[in-house]
Scaffold this motif. Sequence first.
Motif, PDB file in Angstrom:
ATOM      1  N   ASP A  40      14.026  -9.078 -16.171  1.00 15.42           N
ATOM      2  CA  ASP A  40      13.595  -7.930 -15.370  1.00 15.42           C
ATOM      3  C   ASP A  40      12.163  -8.122 -14.892  1.00 15.42           C
ATOM      4  O   ASP A  40      11.836  -7.818 -13.738  1.00 15.42           O
ATOM      5  N   LEU A  41      11.310  -8.651 -15.771  1.00 17.81           N
ATOM      6  CA  LEU A  41       9.915  -8.876 -15.384  1.00 17.81           C
ATOM      7  C   LEU A  41       9.840  -9.896 -14.246  1.00 17.81           C
ATOM      8  O   LEU A  41       9.073  -9.704 -13.292  1.00 17.81           O
ATOM      9  N   ALA A  42      10.631 -10.950 -14.319  1.00 17.81           N
ATOM     10  CA  ALA A  42      10.610 -11.961 -13.262  1.00 17.81           C
ATOM     11  C   ALA A  42      11.020 -11.357 -11.923  1.00 17.81           C
ATOM     12  O   ALA A  42      10.415 -11.661 -10.876  1.00 17.81           O
ATOM     13  N   ALA A  43      12.017 -10.481 -11.941  1.00 20.48           N
ATOM     14  CA  ALA A  43      12.451  -9.830 -10.706  1.00 20.48           C
ATOM     15  C   ALA A  43      11.347  -8.928 -10.157  1.00 20.48           C
ATOM     16  O   ALA A  43      11.126  -8.867  -8.934  1.00 20.48           O
ATOM     17  N   GLN A  44      10.645  -8.253 -11.057  1.00 22.47           N
ATOM     18  CA  GLN A  44       9.562  -7.381 -10.608  1.00 22.47           C
ATOM     19  C   GLN A  44       8.404  -8.187 -10.024  1.00 22.47           C
ATOM     20  O   GLN A  44       7.771  -7.767  -9.046  1.00 22.47           O
ATOM     21  N   VAL A  45       8.115  -9.345 -10.603  1.00 21.66           N
ATOM     22  CA  VAL A  45       7.031 -10.175 -10.070  1.00 21.66           C
ATOM     23  C   VAL A  45       7.435 -10.754  -8.719  1.00 21.66           C
ATOM     24  O   VAL A  45       6.594 -10.908  -7.824  1.00 21.66           O
ATOM     25  N   ASP A  46       8.714 -11.068  -8.544  1.00 19.47           N
ATOM     26  CA  ASP A  46       9.179 -11.495  -7.224  1.00 19.47           C
ATOM     27  C   ASP A  46       8.924 -10.399  -6.190  1.00 19.47           C
ATOM     28  O   ASP A  46       8.470 -10.669  -5.071  1.00 19.47           O
ATOM     29  N   ALA A  47       9.234  -9.161  -6.570  1.00 24.53           N
ATOM     30  CA  ALA A  47       9.009  -8.037  -5.662  1.00 24.53           C
ATOM     31  C   ALA A  47       7.517  -7.844  -5.395  1.00 24.53           C
ATOM     32  O   ALA A  47       7.098  -7.572  -4.257  1.00 24.53           O
ATOM     33  N   LEU A  48       6.699  -8.006  -6.428  1.00 28.34           N
ATOM     34  CA  LEU A  48       5.249  -7.912  -6.259  1.00 28.34           C
ATOM     35  C   LEU A  48       4.749  -8.992  -5.317  1.00 28.34           C
ATOM     36  O   LEU A  48       3.921  -8.726  -4.425  1.00 28.34           O
ATOM     37  N   TRP A  49       5.245 -10.219  -5.475  1.00 25.74           N
ATOM     38  CA  TRP A  49       4.800 -11.326  -4.630  1.00 25.74           C
ATOM     39  C   TRP A  49       5.150 -11.059  -3.163  1.00 25.74           C
ATOM     40  O   TRP A  49       4.353 -11.342  -2.265  1.00 25.74           O
ATOM     41  N   ALA A  50       6.347 -10.494  -2.931  1.00 23.45           N
ATOM     42  CA  ALA A  50       6.737 -10.142  -1.563  1.00 23.45           C
ATOM     43  C   ALA A  50       5.806  -9.063  -1.005  1.00 23.45           C
ATOM     44  O   ALA A  50       5.406  -9.116   0.169  1.00 23.45           O
ATOM     45  N   TRP A  51       5.446  -8.106  -1.853  1.00 16.16           N
ATOM     46  CA  TRP A  51       4.526  -7.040  -1.416  1.00 16.16           C
ATOM     47  C   TRP A  51       3.151  -7.618  -1.086  1.00 16.16           C
ATOM     48  O   TRP A  51       2.536  -7.218  -0.100  1.00 16.16           O
ATOM     49  N   LEU A  52       2.693  -8.581  -1.876  1.00 15.92           N
ATOM     50  CA  LEU A  52       1.404  -9.206  -1.594  1.00 15.92           C
ATOM     51  C   LEU A  52       1.430  -9.984  -0.291  1.00 15.92           C
ATOM     52  O   LEU A  52       0.455 -10.005   0.446  1.00 15.92           O
ATOM     53  N   HIS A  53       2.545 -10.638  -0.002  1.00 17.01           N
ATOM     54  CA  HIS A  53       2.699 -11.310   1.293  1.00 17.01           C
ATOM     55  C   HIS A  53       2.521 -10.307   2.440  1.00 17.01           C
ATOM     56  O   HIS A  53       1.822 -10.563   3.411  1.00 17.01           O
ATOM     57  N   THR A  54       3.188  -9.153   2.293  1.00 12.14           N
ATOM     58  CA  THR A  54       3.102  -8.121   3.330  1.00 12.14           C
ATOM     59  C   THR A  54       1.680  -7.606   3.460  1.00 12.14           C
ATOM     60  O   THR A  54       1.150  -7.446   4.575  1.00 12.14           O
ATOM     61  N   LEU A  55       1.029  -7.369   2.311  1.00 12.69           N
ATOM     62  CA  LEU A  55      -0.326  -6.847   2.326  1.00 12.69           C
ATOM     63  C   LEU A  55      -1.295  -7.847   2.947  1.00 12.69           C
ATOM     64  O   LEU A  55      -2.211  -7.467   3.696  1.00 12.69           O
TER      65      LEU A  55
END
Length: 218
Positions: free
Chosen positions: A199-214
């Motif tokens: 679950d943590l790995a999936a959340q970090v993937d989502a965070l990384w995508a958000w950082l790309h957008t930011l």
Amino acid sequence: MLRIGLTGGIGAGKSTVAAMLARRGAVVVDADEIAREVVAPGGPAYEAVVARFGAGVLGPDGAIDRPALARVAFSDAAALADLNAITHPVIGAVLLERLVSLDSVAPGRLGSAGGGDGDGGTGVVAAVIPLLGPAHVDSLRLRAVVVVDCPIGVAVRRLVEGRGMTEEDAMARVAAQPSREERNALADYVVDNSSSSEDLAAQVDALWAWLHTLSAQP
């Protein structure tokens, strides 16, 4: 480059998340590592710490015994305040110096500078700061704050099982830090690390995508 702050309470797993971000291409600058450096023999805070806390916090090699120092500091609010007054300004100065030094690195090279295997194209620099507060956001010019969060009971269990602390010591460490509510109030993004590693790995993937957008925003 996108400069973010990464924080979380002791036992929440911020170091794990930092390592996962590094593998995706972020550069990580860790205040905890700097804290160890500044109190090492010859470091800028070593003499002041020894003068305040005495030879009882030294190991046989003359280096500061960090667990011994922690036992003294976290059992006495005045001692902890003194330790923070000695070390925090020095840690903050070194942290800022290292962040500024990365400004001259081309964003496309940041992934290799951080040792990650991601694409490195986002130019993400994560400053890992356990006691991150509003002043850090301004002084370090952080674009966003990411908080790694978990219930206190989960954090205490990790400290007892993973670091060999007593429950009393673990609770004292938790109590000496800002509350979950205070940390989360600063967050632009929260990673919930109360479940499984998958679950943590999936959340970090989502965070990384958000950082790309930011990073693509002006």
